[in-house]
Design an enzyme around this catalytic site. Sequence first.
Site, PDB file in Angstrom:
ATOM      1  N   CYS A  30       0.824  -1.181  -0.008  1.00  0.00           N
ATOM      2  CA  CYS A  30       0.047  -0.117  -0.050  1.00  0.00           C
ATOM      3  C   CYS A  30       1.228   1.699  -0.166  1.00  0.00           C
ATOM      4  CB  CYS A  30      -0.800  -0.567   1.012  1.00  0.00           C
ATOM      5  SG  CYS A  30      -1.424   1.759   1.830  1.00  0.00           S
ATOM      6  N   CYS A  33       0.234   3.960   2.318  1.00  0.00           N
ATOM      7  CA  CYS A  33       0.733   2.732   4.011  1.00  0.00           C
ATOM      8  C   CYS A  33       2.179   3.206   4.229  1.00  0.00           C
ATOM      9  CB  CYS A  33       0.779   1.161   3.904  1.00  0.00           C
ATOM     10  SG  CYS A  33      -1.127   1.076   3.851  1.00  0.00           S
TER      11      CYS A  33
END
Length: 106
Positions: A30, A33
């Site tokens: 991600c 993230c």
Amino acid sequence: MATDITQENSEQEIGQSSLPVILDVYATWCGPCQQMMPIVEELEKELGSKYKFAKLNVDEARDLSIKYGVSSVPTFVFIKNNEVVGKETGYMSKEVLQEKIEAALG
């Protein structure tokens, strides 16, 4: 350094924590993230005496992700006395995340 949460240690690290917990739910694949990682680390340095910072890899602990109602990453789950008191999803600035933490956890 944020504690890695697993199915095996979640009760001890979250359920029995004397401090409110900020659970950073992430995935290695991600992008947002990864962008949040240094922001969370900075906040941990500044607020680590007041809050416990923990992280949960959504791919390694799917059951816990479901338990906390995580449907996308990154998600920040705010837990006080083993109760979820707030949740925020997506990339945000350090200032915004700090405001969300303090609003949810005091």
